[in-house]
Scaffold this motif. Structure first.
Motif, PDB file in Angstrom:
ATOM      1  N   SER A 123      11.458  -5.000   2.335  1.00 45.65           N
ATOM      2  CA  SER A 123      12.466  -4.468   3.260  1.00 45.65           C
ATOM      3  C   SER A 123      11.718  -3.754   4.389  1.00 45.65           C
ATOM      4  CB  SER A 123      13.357  -3.464   2.518  1.00 45.65           C
ATOM      5  OG  SER A 123      12.578  -2.338   2.172  1.00 45.65           O
ATOM      6  N   PRO A 124      12.396  -3.433   5.500  1.00 46.81           N
ATOM      7  CA  PRO A 124      11.701  -2.708   6.583  1.00 46.81           C
ATOM      8  C   PRO A 124      11.046  -1.415   6.083  1.00 46.81           C
ATOM      9  CG  PRO A 124      13.788  -3.570   7.376  1.00 46.81           C
ATOM     10  CD  PRO A 124      13.755  -3.856   5.909  1.00 46.81           C
ATOM     11  N   ALA A 125      11.733  -0.678   5.225  1.00 44.39           N
ATOM     12  CA  ALA A 125      11.142   0.580   4.716  1.00 44.39           C
ATOM     13  C   ALA A 125       9.892   0.277   3.887  1.00 44.39           C
ATOM     14  CB  ALA A 125      12.171   1.327   3.877  1.00 44.39           C
ATOM     15  N   GLU A 126       9.965  -0.799   3.109  1.00 40.89           N
ATOM     16  CA  GLU A 126       8.801  -1.150   2.283  1.00 40.89           C
ATOM     17  C   GLU A 126       7.632  -1.637   3.150  1.00 40.89           C
ATOM     18  OE1 GLU A 126      11.149  -2.429  -1.820  1.00 40.89           O
ATOM     19  OE2 GLU A 126      10.875  -3.903  -0.219  1.00 40.89           O
ATOM     20  N   LYS A 127       7.960  -2.297   4.250  1.00 36.64           N
ATOM     21  CA  LYS A 127       6.888  -2.732   5.163  1.00 36.64           C
ATOM     22  C   LYS A 127       6.148  -1.513   5.719  1.00 36.64           C
ATOM     23  CE  LYS A 127       8.749  -7.179   6.495  1.00 36.64           C
ATOM     24  NZ  LYS A 127       9.537  -7.935   7.420  1.00 36.64           N
ATOM     25  N   LYS A 128       6.898  -0.487   6.058  1.00 34.77           N
ATOM     26  CA  LYS A 128       6.258   0.742   6.554  1.00 34.77           C
ATOM     27  C   LYS A 128       5.345   1.333   5.476  1.00 34.77           C
ATOM     28  CE  LYS A 128       9.907   1.843   9.773  1.00 34.77           C
ATOM     29  NZ  LYS A 128      11.162   2.535   9.943  1.00 34.77           N
ATOM     30  N   LEU A 129       5.850   1.279   4.248  1.00 35.17           N
ATOM     31  CA  LEU A 129       5.045   1.804   3.139  1.00 35.17           C
ATOM     32  C   LEU A 129       3.743   0.991   2.990  1.00 35.17           C
ATOM     33  CD1 LEU A 129       4.828   3.754   0.738  1.00 35.17           C
ATOM     34  CD2 LEU A 129       6.208   2.151  -0.621  1.00 35.17           C
ATOM     35  N   ALA A 130       3.859  -0.326   3.145  1.00 35.13           N
ATOM     36  CA  ALA A 130       2.665  -1.184   3.041  1.00 35.13           C
ATOM     37  C   ALA A 130       1.638  -0.819   4.113  1.00 35.13           C
ATOM     38  CB  ALA A 130       3.061  -2.659   3.174  1.00 35.13           C
ATOM     39  N   ILE A 131       2.125  -0.542   5.334  1.00 42.44           N
ATOM     40  CA  ILE A 131       1.209  -0.178   6.433  1.00 42.44           C
ATOM     41  C   ILE A 131       0.571   1.183   6.144  1.00 42.44           C
ATOM     42  CG2 ILE A 131       0.978   0.226   8.939  1.00 42.44           C
ATOM     43  CD1 ILE A 131       1.957  -2.596   8.433  1.00 42.44           C
ATOM     44  N   ALA A 132       1.414   2.134   5.718  1.00 42.19           N
ATOM     45  CA  ALA A 132       0.874   3.469   5.404  1.00 42.19           C
ATOM     46  C   ALA A 132      -0.174   3.350   4.301  1.00 42.19           C
ATOM     47  CB  ALA A 132       2.005   4.401   4.973  1.00 42.19           C
ATOM     48  N   ASN A 133       0.109   2.512   3.314  1.00 45.51           N
ATOM     49  CA  ASN A 133      -0.858   2.308   2.227  1.00 45.51           C
ATOM     50  C   ASN A 133      -2.180   1.778   2.767  1.00 45.51           C
ATOM     51  OD1 ASN A 133       0.974   3.152   0.348  1.00 45.51           O
ATOM     52  ND2 ASN A 133       1.520   1.093  -0.393  1.00 45.51           N
ATOM     53  N   ALA A 134      -2.104   0.790   3.663  1.00 47.27           N
ATOM     54  CA  ALA A 134      -3.329   0.183   4.199  1.00 47.27           C
ATOM     55  C   ALA A 134      -4.115   1.196   5.034  1.00 47.27           C
ATOM     56  CB  ALA A 134      -2.963  -1.033   5.055  1.00 47.27           C
ATOM     57  N   LEU A 135      -3.392   2.057   5.760  1.00 49.48           N
ATOM     58  CA  LEU A 135      -4.073   3.002   6.657  1.00 49.48           C
ATOM     59  C   LEU A 135      -4.806   4.115   5.905  1.00 49.48           C
ATOM     60  CD1 LEU A 135      -1.404   3.220   9.529  1.00 49.48           C
ATOM     61  CD2 LEU A 135      -3.629   2.058   9.586  1.00 49.48           C
ATOM     62  N   ARG A 136      -4.562   4.223   4.597  1.00 46.05           N
ATOM     63  CA  ARG A 136      -5.242   5.266   3.817  1.00 46.05           C
ATOM     64  C   ARG A 136      -6.769   5.159   3.887  1.00 46.05           C
ATOM     65  NH1 ARG A 136      -2.060   5.126  -1.936  1.00 46.05           N
ATOM     66  NH2 ARG A 136      -1.925   2.907  -1.436  1.00 46.05           N
ATOM     67  N   TYR A 137      -7.266   3.947   4.177  1.00 40.47           N
ATOM     68  CA  TYR A 137      -8.716   3.755   4.187  1.00 40.47           C
ATOM     69  C   TYR A 137      -9.377   4.228   5.488  1.00 40.47           C
ATOM     70  CZ  TYR A 137      -8.119   0.603   0.125  1.00 40.47           C
ATOM     71  OH  TYR A 137      -7.840   0.068  -1.111  1.00 40.47           O
ATOM     72  N   PHE A 138      -8.571   4.603   6.487  1.00 42.38           N
ATOM     73  CA  PHE A 138      -9.130   4.803   7.835  1.00 42.38           C
ATOM     74  C   PHE A 138      -8.830   6.186   8.399  1.00 42.38           C
ATOM     75  CE2 PHE A 138      -7.936   0.426   7.085  1.00 42.38           C
ATOM     76  CZ  PHE A 138      -9.143  -0.219   7.293  1.00 42.38           C
ATOM     77  N   ALA A 149      -0.554  -1.435  14.291  1.00 38.14           N
ATOM     78  CA  ALA A 149       0.040  -2.594  14.979  1.00 38.14           C
ATOM     79  C   ALA A 149      -0.578  -3.890  14.456  1.00 38.14           C
ATOM     80  CB  ALA A 149      -0.193  -2.468  16.479  1.00 38.14           C
ATOM     81  N   GLU A 150      -1.873  -3.852  14.253  1.00 40.58           N
ATOM     82  CA  GLU A 150      -2.573  -5.065  13.793  1.00 40.58           C
ATOM     83  C   GLU A 150      -2.146  -5.444  12.362  1.00 40.58           C
ATOM     84  OE1 GLU A 150      -6.625  -5.218  15.066  1.00 40.58           O
ATOM     85  OE2 GLU A 150      -7.256  -5.902  13.081  1.00 40.58           O
ATOM     86  N   PHE A 151      -2.043  -4.451  11.511  1.00 38.73           N
ATOM     87  CA  PHE A 151      -1.657  -4.740  10.118  1.00 38.73           C
ATOM     88  C   PHE A 151      -0.197  -5.200  10.043  1.00 38.73           C
ATOM     89  CE2 PHE A 151      -5.068  -1.592   8.393  1.00 38.73           C
ATOM     90  CZ  PHE A 151      -6.055  -2.504   8.734  1.00 38.73           C
ATOM     91  N   ALA A 152       0.631  -4.636  10.908  1.00 39.83           N
ATOM     92  CA  ALA A 152       2.038  -5.063  10.938  1.00 39.83           C
ATOM     93  C   ALA A 152       2.107  -6.542  11.320  1.00 39.83           C
ATOM     94  CB  ALA A 152       2.824  -4.219  11.935  1.00 39.83           C
ATOM     95  N   ALA A 192      -3.416   4.058  15.258  1.00 36.82           N
ATOM     96  CA  ALA A 192      -2.488   3.404  16.205  1.00 36.82           C
ATOM     97  C   ALA A 192      -2.844   1.930  16.362  1.00 36.82           C
ATOM     98  CB  ALA A 192      -2.531   4.120  17.551  1.00 36.82           C
ATOM     99  N   ILE A 193      -4.125   1.655  16.566  1.00 42.91           N
ATOM    100  CA  ILE A 193      -4.554   0.253  16.738  1.00 42.91           C
ATOM    101  C   ILE A 193      -4.311  -0.532  15.449  1.00 42.91           C
ATOM    102  CG2 ILE A 193      -6.593  -1.240  17.024  1.00 42.91           C
ATOM    103  CD1 ILE A 193      -7.733   0.818  18.908  1.00 42.91           C
TER     104      ILE A 193
END
Ligand SMILES: NC(=O)c1ccc[n+]([C@@H]2O[C@H](COP(=O)([O-])OP(=O)(O)OC[C@H]3O[C@@H](n4cnc5c(N)ncnc54)[C@H](O)[C@@H]3O)[C@@H](O)[C@H]2O)c1
Length: 666
Positions: free
Chosen positions: A37-52, A62-65, A58-59
């Motif tokens: 769902s859109p909310a879950e997609k945001k969660l997936a991005i937040a999860n991925a950004l934990r490494y950085f 957008a790229e992971f989305a 910001a860059i």
């Protein structure tokens, strides 16, 4: 350009590397199903950004989305390393721990472009068998391995390195869990969702455990299966000549069938609808001839039967047509099976009869509902044609590809009289289970960490000498398995089976595995060969609980339990394994199997000798004990022998009940 060692030690680069161009020359994973769902997609991005660090968010957000939208997953392509990925000699890896370097070598082999199915998506085989979920995990894991000492253990949660924890030199250097779910969340769509969120992955079996060695494992397993299947029909080599084996599939695993047929000494006909797959196997020399006309096929097979030839023939077309044609023209099929990808019936795993390959591909994409009805109709025809042959004496077995399951769901006549079991056995129920696994015979593989082909040759000779010695001392019950593996290892160099690392596989029982490993360790100590990494695939005696495959010949009701696989990995971990892994979902699907494996570095030391004895003994005898408790006669034979050889082993033996006594109870 940054050196290999420096890039490994760098881990996550502090400055963003340039984005990577999509390489069309590489075989890429299919776009995954839209599930979040859109909310879950945001969660997936937040999860991925934990490494950085925040400054890069910001860059990267957008790229992971964009990756999530386009591919259904976030692979972090930008972070693919500069260095080529392949199994280097162990001495090329940076680090403080030889064991950790051995693991780096194996990880790189699993992601080698020559070895892996979708290397840029970190998928080794089976369409979804992942080593890691994304490239940052690869970078971080390699960095941890390069900096860790033998006083630490790296903890891996489904591709994500949780970190290094203090332990001790004889603890595993790495503990891997893949896809471990709360049982109620183990349906196929749960994998889609939680993998897309970046919190779990499908490790298949040897993908997420860093133990894949290319197609050699499949060739060996298929050869052993076909050899033993033929033996059910023929008493000796002479009787085998002229027997006909009919099957389908010249794809990833199934493509090993004609080669196995030749080694077993039969005539094989393998139908394949995809001309590309058939021609690839022909060019590789895995199948001798290609025929695309049914009348010609019949004539060729009759000639081969009369002359008792050993030949493998690919039929370019649908397997259902072959079963029907052979029935109409009186071609006797001795042995039958099927390796179309029926674990995936609606999306290209099975091509229905009555449609050309192109028509089927078109209908699959444009009218999936109609396609489904064609598949079901084809399966009913397929089953009916097989039944006609078996009524005249053909021995048919299911090859773990869900042929019987899907045929039954489609309304095909494949159920036994009790309406519970299938009319035909699976290859494990009739062949590998009782003939191999119950005696402890299973996959034993090794990789020469020096990367030298001459080391592999020397280890082949060592293994062969050990098996020949054991053959003289073995009871009649296991002589055949020993002989098959001696024959295999003698032909291994000539058959040119190595792709990637210098690896070999054979089947051995507990004693065989321990004795071969001990002989390797001795040769390393003497400086005759470099270090050796031991392992196995998970299609084995003890490591896997899978009710429709590895444990399908367990009949006491316990085949739906997974105690054996869990006990196995725990037991291996404290008996000296260099790394251990446990997975949910292997070849038969997410939620359908629990399987585990290990890796062990032999360095010629006395500690390695103690470890190999202790761990390999457990790694095989655990499963034999369980199979014995399930009243499998051959396993009881094997565990009694093991107890005679090792006084510290005391296993509970079952008492058998007189069937007559139960007869009148209910
Ligand atoms: N080899 C083993 O040891 C083993 C063990 C267990 C299970 N399996 C199962 O065997 C199946 C095959 O695996 P794979 O890796 O080869 O898959 P794959 O998809 O690469 O190959 C299957 C091939 O069958 C062909 N095909 C499909 N329908 C056909 C039809 N009606 N007539 C003729 N050809 C047809 C396809 O074109 C394809 O090339 C899988 O379901 C796998 O899980 C194999």
């Amino acid at each position: 350009m940054i050196s290999f060692a420096d890039e490994i030690k760098q881990g996550i680069p502090s400055a963003l590397p340039a984005p990577k161009a999509w390489d069309p020359a590489i075989n890429h994973a299919p776009k995954r199903k839209e599930i979040l769902s859109p909310a879950e997609k945001k969660l997936a991005i937040a999860n991925a950004l934990r490494y950085f660090p925040k400054a890069q968010h910001a860059i990267l957000a957008a790229e992971f989305a964009q990756e999530l939208q386009t591919y259904g997953r976030i692979y972090m392509y930008r972070f693919m390393p500069e260095h080529p990925i392949f199994a280097r000699p162990i001495s090329d890896y940076p680090g403080k721990s030889a064991q950790a370097k051995a693991i780096m070598l194996m990880i790189q082999n699993n992601l080698d472009h020559r070895v892996a199915q979708h290397p840029h998506e970190l998928i080794t085989y089976g369409g979804n068998g992942a080593v890691f979920q994304n490239w940052i995990q690869y970078r971080l894991v390699m960095q941890y391995l390069a900096e860790m000492t033998d006083e630490q253990t790296l903890v891996m949660y489904s591709g994500h390195p949780m970190g290094l924890f203090p332990s001790h030199p004889n603890a595993p250097r790495v503990v891997v869990t893949n896809g471990m779910m709360i049982p109620n969340y183990s349906k196929p769509d749960d994998w889609e969702k939680f993998n897309a969120l970046g919190v779990t992955q499908y490790g298949q079996m040897t993908a997420g455990s860093y133990m894949y060695i290319g197609p050699q494992g499949i060739v060996h397993g298929t050869t052993i299966t076909v050899l033993n299947a033929v033996r059910r029909l023929a008493k000796n080599r002479h009787d085998i000549q002229g027997k006909l084996f009919l099957t389908a599939g010249l794809g990833g695993m199934s493509g090993a069938q004609p080669k196995a047929g030749n080694i077993a000494g039969v005539i094989s006909v393998t139908a394949e609808v995809n001309p590309k797959a058939a021609h690839t196997r022909h060019e590789q020399g895995w199948v001798d001839e290609i025929i695309s006309d049914l009348d010609q096929l019949v004539a060729r097979v009759k000639k081969a039967q009369a002359a008792k030839e050993v030949v493998s023939i690919a039929y370019l077309g649908n397997v259902v047509d072959v079963w029907e044609k052979f029935d109409q023209t009186g071609v006797h099929v001795d042995l039958g099976s099927d390796q179309t990808s029926l674990h995936n019936p609606w999306a290209g795993g099975y091509y229905p009869a009555g449609l050309s390959f192109e028509q089927a591909n078109d209908m699959m994409a444009n009218d999936p509902e109609q396609f489904k009805t064609y598949v079901q109709e084809s399966l009913r025809r397929h089953a009916a044609a097989v039944n006609k042959h078996t009524e005249r004496g053909t021995y048919f077995f299911d090859y773990g590809n869900a042929f019987l399951l899907e045929s039954s769901r489609a309304g095909g006549e494949v159920m036994a009289a009790n309406h519970i079991d299938f009319r035909y056995p699976s290859y494990i129920q009739d062949i590998l289970g009782p003939m191999c696994f119950d005696f402890g015979f299973g996959p034993f593989r090794w990789v020469c960490a020096s990367g030298k082909p001459e080391d592999l040759e020397k280890t082949d000779d060592i293994a062969c000498a050990v098996l020949e010695q054991m053959m003289q001392e073995s009871p009649a019950e296991i002589q055949q398995q020993m002989a098959d593996n001696i024959q295999w290892i003698k032909g291994a160099q000539e058959n040119k089976l190595v792709v990637g690392s210098q690896a070999r596989i054979l089947y051995a029982d507990a004693e065989g595995r321990m004795r071969i490993a001990a002989a390797f360790n001795e040769a390393i100590a003497k400086g005759e060969i470099g270090p050796v990494i031991l392992g196995r695939d998970h299609h084995d005696v003890s490591g896997t609980d899978s009710p429709y495959r590895e444990t399908s010949n367990i009949y006491d009701g316990s085949r739906f339990t997974a105690d054996m696989a869990i006990q196995n990995v725990i037991g291996d971990s404290f008996r000296g394994a260099t790394w251990v892994s446990i997975h949910n979902g292997g070849g038969v699907g997410w939620g359908e199997v629990i399987n585990g494996g290990f890796g062990m570095l032999l360095d010629g030391s006395a500690q390695a000798q103690r470890n190999l004895t202790s761990m390999l003994h457990w790694d095989v005898n655990n499963g034999i004990a369980r199979r014995n408790w399930a009243r499998n006669e051959n396993a009881t034979f094997a565990i009694k022998r093991a107890m005679e050889a090792e006084p510290l082993l005391k296993v509970t033996l079952p008492n058998l009940v007189d069937e007559q006594l139960l007869e009148d109870l209910f």
